[in-house]
Design an enzyme around this catalytic site. Structure first.
Site, PDB file in Angstrom:
ATOM      1  N   ARG A   1       0.848  -1.179   0.000  1.00  0.00           N
ATOM      2  CA  ARG A   1       0.000   0.000   0.000  1.00  0.00           C
ATOM      3  C   ARG A   1       0.887   1.233   0.000  1.00  0.00           C
ATOM      4  NH1 ARG A   1      -2.366   1.453   5.866  1.00  0.00           N
ATOM      5  NH2 ARG A   1      -2.264   3.485   4.830  1.00  0.00           N
TER       6      ARG A   1
ATOM      7  N   ASP B   1       4.842   8.255   0.430  1.00  0.00           N
ATOM      8  CA  ASP B   1       4.541   7.607  -0.842  1.00  0.00           C
ATOM      9  C   ASP B   1       5.821   7.161  -1.558  1.00  0.00           C
ATOM     10  OD1 ASP B   1       5.237  10.273  -1.203  1.00  0.00           O
ATOM     11  OD2 ASP B   1       4.164  10.415  -3.096  1.00  0.00           O
ATOM     12  N   SER B   2       5.667   6.194  -2.440  1.00  0.00           N
ATOM     13  CA  SER B   2       6.774   5.636  -3.234  1.00  0.00           C
ATOM     14  C   SER B   2       7.872   5.001  -2.375  1.00  0.00           C
ATOM     15  CB  SER B   2       7.391   6.704  -4.162  1.00  0.00           C
ATOM     16  OG  SER B   2       6.411   7.248  -5.021  1.00  0.00           O
ATOM     17  N   ARG B   3       7.502   4.632  -1.148  1.00  0.00           N
ATOM     18  CA  ARG B   3       8.450   4.031  -0.194  1.00  0.00           C
ATOM     19  C   ARG B   3       9.588   4.985   0.179  1.00  0.00           C
ATOM     20  NH1 ARG B   3       4.688   1.225   0.221  1.00  0.00           N
ATOM     21  NH2 ARG B   3       4.588  -1.048   0.359  1.00  0.00           N
ATOM     22  N   LEU B   4       9.415   6.267  -0.061  1.00  0.00           N
ATOM     23  CA  LEU B   4      10.431   7.264   0.325  1.00  0.00           C
ATOM     24  C   LEU B   4      10.057   7.798   1.710  1.00  0.00           C
ATOM     25  CD1 LEU B   4      10.931   9.083  -3.101  1.00  0.00           C
ATOM     26  CD2 LEU B   4      12.292   7.239  -2.082  1.00  0.00           C
TER      27      LEU B   4
END
Length: 216
Positions: free
Chosen positions: A12, A192-195
């Site tokens: 997610r 978001d974007s695993r950042l």
């Protein structure tokens, strides 16, 4: 588990909040206390649950979940049985780790430090505040040790409950508080974007805290 369930495809995005350098106080305990308060206010599931990591005598990691009861004088406090598996491991090695995880807020706190018992007087004061059944349960449970059946523990509970009807239930000597003094605290905010936003506090010799942003 369904044979069609592909775990690698379960993911997610995190996007509800952010954490920046300007948001950080000098003392990480202030931020930890604020996040705990926010989790309680948001009515997340078990906002005070914390995973406690210890080590076996062989150096193997050992984990379990307890409930945080206080942040006191810069220490994280919980209560448990001193003769339990974690209690025995702590007695042999006071270096522990804690993890708070609030899925609803997309946040984690990771703590490393040392642990010691609270004073008997502090443990007595908290024990006296507990519900009657919780006090009785603490007296009769040989926590983490094998028992023959559920009926065995229920019979012990019933007998001890009758014993103290109308009387003060004293704290057993093998039950009390643990206080974790942190030396390393990491705050993790999902992005978001695993950042993700990750900030690390490390205790310095002069008592101050260094602060570094970590790569996600």
């Amino acid at each position: 588990m369904s044979k069609d369930l592909h775990l690698e495809n379960i993911r997610r995005e995190y996007s509800s909040r952010s954490l920046s350098r300007k948001d950080l106080p000098k003392d990480p305990i202030d931020l930890a206390s604020s996040w705990i308060d926010q989790a309680i206010a948001a009515q997340v599931n078990e906002p005070t649950a914390v995973i406690v990591g210890t080590a076996t005598p062989e150096g193997h990691p050992s984990m379990r979940t307890v409930l945080l009861k206080e942040v006191l004088d810069g220490k994280f406090v919980f209560y448990s049985n001193y003769d339990s598996r974690k209690g025995r491991q702590i007695a042999a090695n006071p270096h522990v780790a804690l993890t708070f995880l609030w899925h609803e807020l997309e946040r984690q706190i990771h703590v490393e430090g040392t642990i010691k018992h609270l004073s008997p007087e502090e443990s007595d004061a908290y024990f006296a505040m507990r519900p009657y059944k919780s006090r009785v349960g603490a007296r009769i449970s040989p926590q983490s040790h094998p028992i023959p059946s559920r009926e065995y523990i229920m019979m012990r509970f019933a007998a001890e409950s009758l014993r103290f009807v109308g009387r003060e239930v004293p704290r057993p000597d093998n039950w009390g508080g643990f206080a974790v003094t942190p030396s390393r605290i990491e705050f993790w905010q999902g992005r978001d974007s695993r950042l993700h936003d990750r900030f690390l506090y490390e205790l310095q010799e002069d008592g101050s805290w260094s602060i570094h942003r970590l790569a996600p």
